[in-house]
Enzyme design. Structure first.
Site, short mmCIF file in Angstrom:
data_model
loop_
_atom_site.label_atom_id
_atom_site.label_comp_id
_atom_site.label_asym_id
_atom_site.label_seq_id
_atom_site.Cartn_x
_atom_site.Cartn_y
_atom_site.Cartn_z
N TYR A 250 -1.25 0.05 10.45
CA TYR A 250 -1.59 -0.61 9.17
C TYR A 250 -0.42 -0.49 8.19
CZ TYR A 250 -3.46 -1.25 4.50
OH TYR A 250 -3.62 -1.66 3.19
N SER B 168 0.83 -1.20 0.00
CA SER B 168 0.00 0.00 0.00
C SER B 168 0.87 1.25 0.00
CB SER B 168 -0.85 -0.01 1.27
OG SER B 168 -1.44 1.24 1.49
N LYS C 34 2.30 -3.43 6.48
CA LYS C 34 2.58 -3.63 5.04
C LYS C 34 4.07 -3.53 4.76
CE LYS C 34 -1.46 -4.55 3.56
NZ LYS C 34 -1.76 -5.83 2.92
N1 LIG Z 1 -8.85 -1.19 -0.82
C1 LIG Z 1 -7.83 -0.36 -0.85
O1 LIG Z 1 -7.98 0.84 -1.09
C2 LIG Z 1 -6.41 -0.87 -0.61
C3 LIG Z 1 -5.33 0.02 -0.76
C4 LIG Z 1 -4.04 -0.45 -0.54
C5 LIG Z 1 -3.82 -1.78 -0.21
N2 LIG Z 1 -4.88 -2.62 -0.05
C6 LIG Z 1 -4.63 -4.03 0.31
O2 LIG Z 1 -5.24 -4.87 -0.64
C7 LIG Z 1 -5.68 -6.07 -0.03
C8 LIG Z 1 -7.13 -6.31 -0.38
O3 LIG Z 1 -7.91 -5.20 0.03
P1 LIG Z 1 -9.48 -5.16 -0.20
O4 LIG Z 1 -9.85 -3.74 -0.32
O5 LIG Z 1 -9.88 -6.10 -1.26
O6 LIG Z 1 -9.96 -5.67 1.22
P2 LIG Z 1 -11.14 -6.68 1.60
O7 LIG Z 1 -11.32 -6.58 3.07
O8 LIG Z 1 -12.32 -6.48 0.73
O9 LIG Z 1 -10.48 -8.09 1.24
C9 LIG Z 1 -9.61 -8.77 2.11
C10 LIG Z 1 -10.06 -10.22 2.17
O10 LIG Z 1 -9.16 -10.94 3.03
C11 LIG Z 1 -9.91 -11.75 3.93
N3 LIG Z 1 -9.10 -11.88 5.15
C12 LIG Z 1 -8.77 -10.90 6.03
N4 LIG Z 1 -8.01 -11.39 7.02
C13 LIG Z 1 -7.84 -12.71 6.77
C14 LIG Z 1 -7.16 -13.77 7.43
N5 LIG Z 1 -6.52 -13.58 8.59
N6 LIG Z 1 -7.20 -15.00 6.88
C15 LIG Z 1 -7.86 -15.23 5.71
N7 LIG Z 1 -8.53 -14.27 5.05
C16 LIG Z 1 -8.53 -13.03 5.57
C17 LIG Z 1 -11.21 -11.01 4.15
O11 LIG Z 1 -12.27 -11.87 4.53
C18 LIG Z 1 -11.46 -10.38 2.77
O12 LIG Z 1 -12.23 -11.22 1.93
C19 LIG Z 1 -5.39 -5.91 1.47
O13 LIG Z 1 -4.16 -6.56 1.74
C20 LIG Z 1 -5.25 -4.42 1.64
O14 LIG Z 1 -4.41 -4.09 2.72
C21 LIG Z 1 -6.16 -2.20 -0.25
#
Ligand SMILES: NC(=O)c1ccc[n+]([C@@H]2O[C@H](COP(=O)([O-])OP(=O)(O)OC[C@H]3O[C@@H](n4cnc5c(N)ncnc54)[C@H](O)[C@@H]3O)[C@@H](O)[C@H]2O)c1
Length: 325
Positions: free
Chosen positions: A143, A119, A147
């Site tokens: 957070y 991120s 990362k």
């Molecule tokens: N959405 C954003 O703007 C953004 C920006 C930068 C980075 N990210 C990163 O991208 C990734 C996906 O983000 P997203 O927006 O799709 O989030 P999201 O919460 O929709 O998806 C994350 C998924 O991981 C699963 N999960 C969480 N903890 C878990 C665990 N301990 N074991 C198994 N499954 C688990 C959740 O059930 C969920 O389905 C994350 O790593 C997040 O940090 C997201």
């Protein structure tokens, strides 16, 4: 390819799953469903494993062998900055221990291709307009720390073993590639504005006196469909061998202000949203834009969609969801 996607029932993961499915790759999803939505993945195989649990490595090894997995995309993590400040230890357990358990399973099975969701939060409050990958990373919340630690763990394992990994640092992810995969969490600017509008409330701008053209903060918004494709490019690069560069910003290289986002959403809605101006929030840098030279040069990826596309897709998905309710 046979790809294990952790967090594949989440917002971004499910977009990547759909792209992989469309091009004929085999996909297995590992998700504890803490924030996943089952309808996003239809009939695809789902293994409900909590990556932070003590038995996660053994269970992952079994899944990797059963599905003959050759590549992994790791999305599963917690992602709320405020929550990470309130529950730091839990964030380290979820995001850092979860990744350590996954890396142990890769080491045991010899799977050597990994794409990791990082991120722009790793940068903290950089003192420059365009952020390059090699600037000092100084995250300002747990957070972002989780990362950055994840990136370090992967770098160390890459140095010591045959692991080949690509770490993608996402900027502001928004929009929807398919209506049923929309971001249902009301945490980012687009869903927040649309949620308030659905409740008859005006959007709020937190600070309109920043040193930017219109006084509001500027961010780099990347369409989730473009972002998803970057993972496919990364998987293909890993299949071709160890990448020369392994850490990439994923953004558009263009900034949009909060006012411009509200205007784009107004255009997509076909009516004008008139914002209220609130106080600045702590920890908001005035501008954060990705330098995307590396990903374009090394992986050949470039964002195709702009702000208007993101706004249209977000509005269409919100209308679709409202019609389903
Ligand atoms: N959405 C954003 O703007 C953004 C920006 C930068 C980075 N990210 C990163 O991208 C990734 C996906 O983000 P997203 O927006 O799709 O989030 P999201 O919460 O929709 O998806 C994350 C998924 O991981 C699963 N999960 C969480 N903890 C878990 C665990 N301990 N074991 C198994 N499954 C688990 C959740 O059930 C969920 O389905 C994350 O790593 C997040 O940090 C997201």
């Amino acid at each position: 390819m046979s790809v294990l996607v952790t967090g594949g029932a989440g917002y971004i993961g499910s977009h990547v799953v759909r792209l992989l499915e469309q091009r004929g790759d085999d996909v297995v999803i590992v998700d504890n469903m803490s924030n996943g939505i089952a309808s996003r993945i239809g009939e695809l195989p789902l293994e409900q494993i909590d990556l932070s649990h003590a038995d996660a490595t053994d269970r992952l090894v079994e899944v990797i062998e059963r599905y003959s997995v050759d590549s992994v995309v790791h999305f599963a993590a917690k992602k709320q900055v405020g929550e990470s400040v309130q529950r730091p230890l839990w964030y380290y357990q979820q995001n850092v221990t979860g990744l350590a358990n996954l890396l142990a399973a890769l080491e045991r099975t010899g799977v050597d291709r990994l794409v990791f969701s990082s991120s722009a939060a790793v940068y903290g409050m950089p003192d420059r307009l365009m952020v390059e990958e090699d600037i000092d990373c100084r995250p300002i919340n747990p957070y972002g720390q989780t990362k950055l630690i994840g990136e370090w763990m992967i770098d160390d394992v890459m140095a010591a073993t045959g692991l080949n990994a690509i770490k993608l640092r996402y900027f502001n992810v928004a929009g929807t590639g398919w209506n049923d995969l929309a971001d249902t969490a009301v945490m980012n600017l687009f869903p927040i504005v649309l949620d308030r509008d659905a409740r008859g409330l005006a959007p709020v701008i937190f600070g309109a006196d920043y040193d930017t053209d219109d006084g509001t903060c500027i961010r780099d918004y990347v369409h989730v469909k473009d972002l998803a494709l970057a993972h496919v490019y990364a998987l293909d690069a890993l299949a071709a061998g160890r990448p020369r560069v392994s850490t990439f910003n994923v953004g558009t290289g263009q900034g949009a202000s909060v006012r411009e986002v509200i205007d784009a959403l107004s255009d997509a809605l076909g009516r004008t949203l008139t914002p209220e101006i609130g106080d600045r929030r702590a920890g908001d840098p005035p501008r954060l834009i990705a330098d995307v030279t590396a990903i374009s040069t090394e992986l050949g990826w470039k964002a195709e969609y702009g702000l208007a596309d993101i706004a249209k897709s977000a509005v269409a998905a919100a209308a679709w969801r409202a019609a389903q309710a």
